[in-house]
Design a protein around this motif. Structure first.
Motif, PDB file in Angstrom:
ATOM      1  N   ALA A 186      42.116  44.276  24.159  1.00  0.00           N
ATOM      2  CA  ALA A 186      43.285  44.374  25.032  1.00  0.00           C
ATOM      3  C   ALA A 186      44.386  43.423  24.577  1.00  0.00           C
ATOM      4  CB  ALA A 186      42.878  44.085  26.473  1.00  0.00           C
ATOM      5  N   GLU A 187      44.025  42.190  24.301  1.00  0.00           N
ATOM      6  CA  GLU A 187      45.025  41.197  23.914  1.00  0.00           C
ATOM      7  C   GLU A 187      45.656  41.531  22.565  1.00  0.00           C
ATOM      8  OE1 GLU A 187      43.136  37.354  26.325  1.00  0.00           O
ATOM      9  OE2 GLU A 187      42.891  37.504  24.144  1.00  0.00           O
ATOM     10  N   SER A 188      44.888  42.142  21.689  1.00  0.00           N
ATOM     11  CA  SER A 188      45.392  42.433  20.343  1.00  0.00           C
ATOM     12  C   SER A 188      46.474  43.510  20.346  1.00  0.00           C
ATOM     13  CB  SER A 188      44.248  42.856  19.416  1.00  0.00           C
ATOM     14  OG  SER A 188      43.791  44.148  19.746  1.00  0.00           O
ATOM     15  N   VAL A 189      46.540  44.308  21.426  1.00  0.00           N
ATOM     16  CA  VAL A 189      47.591  45.332  21.519  1.00  0.00           C
ATOM     17  C   VAL A 189      48.645  44.924  22.550  1.00  0.00           C
ATOM     18  CG1 VAL A 189      46.102  47.174  20.708  1.00  0.00           C
ATOM     19  CG2 VAL A 189      46.269  46.756  23.169  1.00  0.00           C
ATOM     20  N   GLY A 190      48.696  43.628  22.845  1.00  0.00           N
ATOM     21  CA  GLY A 190      49.774  43.098  23.664  1.00  0.00           C
ATOM     22  C   GLY A 190      49.524  43.037  25.148  1.00  0.00           C
ATOM     23  N   ARG A 191      48.287  43.287  25.565  1.00  0.00           N
ATOM     24  CA  ARG A 191      47.966  43.241  26.988  1.00  0.00           C
ATOM     25  C   ARG A 191      47.429  41.869  27.370  1.00  0.00           C
ATOM     26  NH1 ARG A 191      46.906  48.194  29.141  1.00  0.00           N
ATOM     27  NH2 ARG A 191      46.773  47.019  31.082  1.00  0.00           N
ATOM     28  N   THR A 192      47.647  41.487  28.607  1.00  0.00           N
ATOM     29  CA  THR A 192      47.064  40.262  29.148  1.00  0.00           C
ATOM     30  C   THR A 192      46.094  40.658  30.243  1.00  0.00           C
ATOM     31  OG1 THR A 192      49.054  38.976  28.674  1.00  0.00           O
ATOM     32  CG2 THR A 192      47.515  38.057  30.279  1.00  0.00           C
ATOM     33  N   ALA A 193      44.834  40.299  30.082  1.00  0.00           N
ATOM     34  CA  ALA A 193      43.815  40.633  31.072  1.00  0.00           C
ATOM     35  C   ALA A 193      43.827  39.603  32.195  1.00  0.00           C
ATOM     36  CB  ALA A 193      42.442  40.663  30.407  1.00  0.00           C
ATOM     37  N   VAL A 194      43.269  39.978  33.335  1.00  0.00           N
ATOM     38  CA  VAL A 194      43.124  39.010  34.432  1.00  0.00           C
ATOM     39  C   VAL A 194      42.363  37.787  33.934  1.00  0.00           C
ATOM     40  CG1 VAL A 194      42.136  38.633  36.716  1.00  0.00           C
ATOM     41  CG2 VAL A 194      43.202  40.837  36.172  1.00  0.00           C
ATOM     42  N   ASN A 195      41.333  38.019  33.128  1.00  0.00           N
ATOM     43  CA  ASN A 195      40.509  36.915  32.640  1.00  0.00           C
ATOM     44  C   ASN A 195      40.949  36.391  31.277  1.00  0.00           C
ATOM     45  OD1 ASN A 195      38.984  36.732  34.919  1.00  0.00           O
ATOM     46  ND2 ASN A 195      37.137  37.664  34.068  1.00  0.00           N
ATOM     47  N   SER A 196      42.191  36.687  30.891  1.00  0.00           N
ATOM     48  CA  SER A 196      42.706  36.082  29.661  1.00  0.00           C
ATOM     49  C   SER A 196      42.823  34.564  29.798  1.00  0.00           C
ATOM     50  CB  SER A 196      44.073  36.678  29.301  1.00  0.00           C
ATOM     51  OG  SER A 196      43.926  37.974  28.766  1.00  0.00           O
ATOM     52  N   GLN A 252      29.031  44.316  39.533  1.00  0.00           N
ATOM     53  CA  GLN A 252      29.457  43.144  38.771  1.00  0.00           C
ATOM     54  C   GLN A 252      29.803  43.524  37.334  1.00  0.00           C
ATOM     55  OE1 GLN A 252      29.996  40.039  40.122  1.00  0.00           O
ATOM     56  NE2 GLN A 252      31.028  39.764  38.153  1.00  0.00           N
ATOM     57  N   THR A 253      29.065  44.453  36.767  1.00  0.00           N
ATOM     58  CA  THR A 253      29.379  44.920  35.409  1.00  0.00           C
ATOM     59  C   THR A 253      30.722  45.629  35.387  1.00  0.00           C
ATOM     60  OG1 THR A 253      27.006  45.155  34.985  1.00  0.00           O
ATOM     61  CG2 THR A 253      28.504  46.243  33.446  1.00  0.00           C
ATOM     62  N   TYR A 254      30.934  46.529  36.343  1.00  0.00           N
ATOM     63  CA  TYR A 254      32.254  47.168  36.464  1.00  0.00           C
ATOM     64  C   TYR A 254      33.340  46.097  36.521  1.00  0.00           C
ATOM     65  CZ  TYR A 254      30.396  51.799  38.093  1.00  0.00           C
ATOM     66  OH  TYR A 254      29.800  53.023  38.216  1.00  0.00           O
ATOM     67  N   ARG A 255      33.121  45.121  37.383  1.00  0.00           N
ATOM     68  CA  ARG A 255      34.117  44.063  37.626  1.00  0.00           C
ATOM     69  C   ARG A 255      34.396  43.267  36.358  1.00  0.00           C
ATOM     70  NH1 ARG A 255      31.463  41.886  41.545  1.00  0.00           N
ATOM     71  NH2 ARG A 255      32.444  43.137  43.182  1.00  0.00           N
ATOM     72  N   ASP A 256      33.354  42.928  35.626  1.00  0.00           N
ATOM     73  CA  ASP A 256      33.521  42.115  34.421  1.00  0.00           C
ATOM     74  C   ASP A 256      34.384  42.816  33.379  1.00  0.00           C
ATOM     75  OD1 ASP A 256      31.955  40.201  35.605  1.00  0.00           O
ATOM     76  OD2 ASP A 256      30.151  40.646  34.441  1.00  0.00           O
ATOM     77  N   TYR A 257      34.172  44.115  33.209  1.00  0.00           N
ATOM     78  CA  TYR A 257      34.963  44.866  32.237  1.00  0.00           C
ATOM     79  C   TYR A 257      36.404  45.052  32.725  1.00  0.00           C
ATOM     80  CZ  TYR A 257      30.943  45.952  29.293  1.00  0.00           C
ATOM     81  OH  TYR A 257      29.853  45.848  28.452  1.00  0.00           O
ATOM     82  N   MET A 258      36.562  45.293  34.011  1.00  0.00           N
ATOM     83  CA  MET A 258      37.912  45.458  34.555  1.00  0.00           C
ATOM     84  C   MET A 258      38.719  44.174  34.401  1.00  0.00           C
ATOM     85  SD  MET A 258      39.083  46.513  38.433  1.00  0.00           S
ATOM     86  CE  MET A 258      38.639  44.916  39.167  1.00  0.00           C
ATOM     87  N   LEU A 259      38.146  43.053  34.743  1.00  0.00           N
ATOM     88  CA  LEU A 259      38.872  41.782  34.650  1.00  0.00           C
ATOM     89  C   LEU A 259      39.097  41.359  33.201  1.00  0.00           C
ATOM     90  CD1 LEU A 259      37.199  39.798  37.576  1.00  0.00           C
ATOM     91  CD2 LEU A 259      39.335  41.103  37.592  1.00  0.00           C
ATOM     92  N   ALA A 260      38.309  41.934  32.284  1.00  0.00           N
ATOM     93  CA  ALA A 260      38.504  41.657  30.858  1.00  0.00           C
ATOM     94  C   ALA A 260      39.583  42.543  30.242  1.00  0.00           C
ATOM     95  CB  ALA A 260      37.194  41.851  30.100  1.00  0.00           C
ATOM     96  N   GLY A 261      40.188  43.417  31.037  1.00  0.00           N
ATOM     97  CA  GLY A 261      41.317  44.187  30.525  1.00  0.00           C
ATOM     98  C   GLY A 261      41.239  45.683  30.693  1.00  0.00           C
ATOM     99  N   SER A 262      40.131  46.210  31.212  1.00  0.00           N
ATOM    100  CA  SER A 262      40.028  47.660  31.339  1.00  0.00           C
ATOM    101  C   SER A 262      40.921  48.166  32.470  1.00  0.00           C
ATOM    102  CB  SER A 262      38.584  48.089  31.603  1.00  0.00           C
ATOM    103  OG  SER A 262      38.477  49.500  31.638  1.00  0.00           O
ATOM    104  N   ASP A 263      41.749  49.158  32.147  1.00  0.00           N
ATOM    105  CA  ASP A 263      42.567  49.827  33.158  1.00  0.00           C
ATOM    106  C   ASP A 263      41.766  50.842  33.952  1.00  0.00           C
ATOM    107  OD1 ASP A 263      45.255  48.750  32.402  1.00  0.00           O
ATOM    108  OD2 ASP A 263      44.813  49.763  30.523  1.00  0.00           O
ATOM    109  N   VAL A 264      40.561  51.102  33.488  1.00  0.00           N
ATOM    110  CA  VAL A 264      39.730  52.171  34.033  1.00  0.00           C
ATOM    111  C   VAL A 264      38.376  51.607  34.441  1.00  0.00           C
ATOM    112  CG1 VAL A 264      38.620  54.392  33.550  1.00  0.00           C
ATOM    113  CG2 VAL A 264      40.832  53.840  32.489  1.00  0.00           C
ATOM    114  N   VAL A 265      37.926  51.968  35.627  1.00  0.00           N
ATOM    115  CA  VAL A 265      36.529  51.748  35.988  1.00  0.00           C
ATOM    116  C   VAL A 265      35.841  53.096  35.843  1.00  0.00           C
ATOM    117  CG1 VAL A 265      34.888  50.930  37.707  1.00  0.00           C
ATOM    118  CG2 VAL A 265      37.171  49.904  37.591  1.00  0.00           C
TER     119      VAL A 265
END
Length: 349
Positions: free
Chosen positions: A310-320, A49-62
């Motif tokens: 992530a958003e500040s450098v122009g990315r949109t996260a799944v959980n944006s 779940q921790t992996y998932r939370d960070y990934m959906l918040a914008g991480s390209d890497v697990v």
């Protein structure tokens, strides 16, 4: 189609969520002090779940949570026999979560880090360090990671050994340094010079992580960016470090009204010293404008903080979709249907 790390770096900034160590301690699944990632075996669903939370918040890497999961640390806590199962399990869980990404499968990174054993004046410790890295990176290769993240090194020579062992397995390497309070690596190298040497030897990304907040990491990141030609990584901690106290190891809290059980605020009394998410956003914008390609946060970071980066450098996260929007707030909102006798009270609330 899943792009490689290098392809993603060519296409734009890559975001990496770290900070599992503090986050899982905060969630109640990891012991502060020993800081060993036994959660991979003890509570695999909590780690997923921790992996998932960070990934959906914008991480390209697990990033497989094996930080401090090496033979020396496991020896100290009397659980060396669990090392290989822990290591492989952390990677396998990371791969399961990476495949859940609804847009593009996330990258999976193996992880090696400072051993706390390496001593350049002790040849036996140098060989033990190499053996430890070779063992762990071999497991990374067998488990099919996309690259290996070597992090938090405060000796250049230890980082070099890690890079050499990663290259023996024909895997891409990210190498980042943790710079302590003397502002120089423990074996006398300037961090920018160490990064230049590692880049010349084949590291795909070089840079810094952990120990320092944005204010005290950024000057050195800029030096690295001006020294190397390739990709640069920066992953600070989200704390307000200062020139007088450049790392979180000795960061004071003058407002604390209690007697701390530890000599310093590190590691369990740092809460009042956080940067807020908007400070982190400003840091990320500046770092990105300087040409930092691999951005993230380290110990202390939350998924919401990472999403802001992530958003500040122009990315949109799944959980944006859950990013702050105060328009409908009963007190601070601007929607025309809100009650004026309530919204006018916001400065008195």
């Amino acid at each position: 189609m899943k792009r490689s790390l290098e392809q993603r770096l060519q296409d734009g900034p890559v975001i990496c969520g770290e900070g599992y160590l503090f986050e899982l301690e905060r969630r109640g699944y990891l012991q502060a002090g020993s800081f060993v990632p036994e959660v991979a075996l003890d509570n695999p669903q909590a780690l997923k779940q921790t992996y998932r939370d960070y990934m959906l918040a914008g991480s390209d890497v697990v990033l497989a949570f094996t930080y401090n999961g090496h033979r020396e640390k496991m020896r100290i806590i009397g659980k060396e026999d669990l090392l290989e199962p822990l290591y492989r399990q952390a990677i396998r869980l990371a791969k399961e979560v990476a495949q859940e990404h609804p847009e593009e499968e996330a990258l999976v990174a193996g992880n090696v880090s400072n051993t706390n054993l390496f001593n350049p004046d002790d040849p036996e410790s140098v060989e033990k360090t190499r053996s430890m890295f070779a063992e762990m990176i071999g497991w990374c290769k067998e488990e099919g990671v996309d690259f290996v993240n070597g992090e938090t090194f405060y000796y250049y020579e230890e980082a070099l050994i890690a890079l050499e062992e990663i290259q023996k397995q024909d895997l891409p390497a990210i190498i980042t340094f943790g710079l302590m309070g003397e502002n120089i690596l423990r074996d006398g190298y300037e961090v920018e010079e160490a990064c230049r040497l590692l880049e010349e030897k084949g590291a795909l990304v070089v840079g810094m992580n952990c120990f320092r907040g944005p204010a005290t990491m950024q000057p050195y990141v800029e030096k690295i960016r001006n020294t190397v030609d390739g990709y640069v990584g920066a992953l600070p901690i989200p704390y307000r470090t200062t020139e007088e106290h450049p790392t979180f190891f000795n960061l004071p809290d003058g407002s604390c009204a209690c007697t701390l059980p530890t000599e310093t605020t590190f590691p369990t009394s740092l809460d009042p010293l956080y940067t807020n998410r908007y400070e982190l956003a400003e840091w990320a914008k500046e770092a990105h404008s300087l040409g930092v390609n691999y951005l993230g946060l380290c110990c202390g970071a939350s998924p919401a903080m990472l999403r802001e980066v992530a958003e500040s450098v122009g990315r949109t996260a799944v959980n944006s979709t859950y990013s702050p929007d105060m328009e409908k707030h009963f007190l601070f909102g601007t929607d025309d249907t809100l009650q004026a006798h309530i919204t006018s009270y916001k400065t008195k609330a």
